[in-house]
Write a protein that holds these residues in place. Structure first.
Motif, short mmCIF file in Angstrom:
data_model
loop_
_atom_site.label_atom_id
_atom_site.label_comp_id
_atom_site.label_asym_id
_atom_site.label_seq_id
_atom_site.Cartn_x
_atom_site.Cartn_y
_atom_site.Cartn_z
N GLN A 1 0.57 2.93 -7.95
CA GLN A 1 0.41 4.42 -7.44
C GLN A 1 -1.07 4.91 -7.05
O GLN A 1 -1.53 5.23 -6.12
CB GLN A 1 0.78 5.31 -8.57
N LEU A 2 -2.05 4.14 -7.99
CA LEU A 2 -3.36 4.32 -7.65
C LEU A 2 -4.00 3.82 -6.39
O LEU A 2 -4.72 4.45 -5.42
CB LEU A 2 -4.47 4.00 -8.69
N VAL A 3 -3.60 2.53 -6.10
CA VAL A 3 -4.03 1.91 -4.72
C VAL A 3 -3.55 2.42 -3.51
O VAL A 3 -3.68 2.65 -2.55
CB VAL A 3 -3.81 0.31 -4.91
N ALA A 4 -2.00 2.69 -3.83
CA ALA A 4 -1.33 3.28 -2.78
C ALA A 4 -1.96 4.89 -2.46
O ALA A 4 -2.09 5.06 -1.15
CB ALA A 4 0.12 3.71 -3.10
N ALA A 5 -2.42 5.68 -3.44
CA ALA A 5 -3.08 6.98 -3.06
C ALA A 5 -4.46 6.68 -2.29
O ALA A 5 -4.64 7.36 -1.45
CB ALA A 5 -3.29 7.46 -4.51
N GLY A 6 -5.25 5.62 -2.89
CA GLY A 6 -6.43 5.26 -2.27
C GLY A 6 -6.32 4.86 -0.78
O GLY A 6 -6.93 5.29 0.03
N PHE A 7 -5.34 3.84 -0.57
CA PHE A 7 -4.98 3.32 0.85
C PHE A 7 -4.52 4.62 1.76
O PHE A 7 -5.01 4.89 2.89
CB PHE A 7 -3.74 2.38 0.61
N LEU A 8 -3.67 5.38 1.20
CA LEU A 8 -3.00 6.56 2.03
C LEU A 8 -4.16 7.62 2.41
O LEU A 8 -4.36 8.32 3.50
CB LEU A 8 -1.85 7.38 1.39
#
Length: 175
Positions: free
Chosen positions: A104-111
């Motif tokens: 979730q964290l890396v996806a939020a950063g990526f997005l």
């Protein structure tokens, strides 16, 4: 393509000191505000923004509209990505490898970087340090409405300081 400028084109010690002083001067009020209030008026992406404004004042990405717009998109995109994908999580407490909170964290950063990049490119408000701002928000470091406001206020202070303080002698050569 050469990586370094020829020695005769490199900034003099005097120019380097002047530009370093201007970079630090742009941040001085924010340093004092952060210290006096205990609020995050000083955050990592302000350093690259101050440097760009001080050292490359005539560069397109150093225009005040681009600095403000880029960071605005960074904050909004970071908030959207974080609160949609990773609310309550923060990179300060690293989740275990291959865990759902980690994803979730890396996806939020990526997005957040994707949204910020798209918005900056579509509006011609490109300012690279804004991609650091969006990661600060998207990875859960500064995620409240108050913190978002502080980030945007800090960018405004930086831009005003840039207009008030005299420019210096160093200008990066064109690429």
């Amino acid at each position: 393509m050469e990586v370094f400028e020829p020695l005769e084109e490199q900034p003099t010690t005097s120019d380097a000191l002047l530009s370093t002083g201007r970079t630090c001067s742009l941040l001085l009020l924010l340093v004092l505000l952060a210290w006096a209030t205990g609020q995050p008026f000083l955050f990592p992406s302000l350093g690259p923004s101050a440097y760009a404004l001080a050292v490359t004042p005539s560069a397109a990405t150093s225009q005040w509209q681009r600095a403000l717009g880029g960071h605005f998109f960074g904050v909004v995109s970071g908030l959207l990505a974080y609160h949609t994908i990773a609310p309550g999580l923060s990179v300060t407490k690293i989740p275990p490898a291959m865990s759902m909170p980690g994803l979730q964290l890396v996806a939020a950063g990526f997005l957040s970087v994707a949204l910020t990049s798209f918005a900056m490119l579509r509006t011609d408000l490109r300012h690279a340090p804004a991609c650091a701002t969006t990661l600060i928000v998207g990875l859960g470091l500064l995620t409240s409405a108050l913190e978002a406001g502080i980030i945007l206020f800090a960018i405004c202070v930086l831009v005003v300081a840039d207009h008030v303080l005299p420019t210096t002698g160093v200008e990066e050569p064109p690429q």
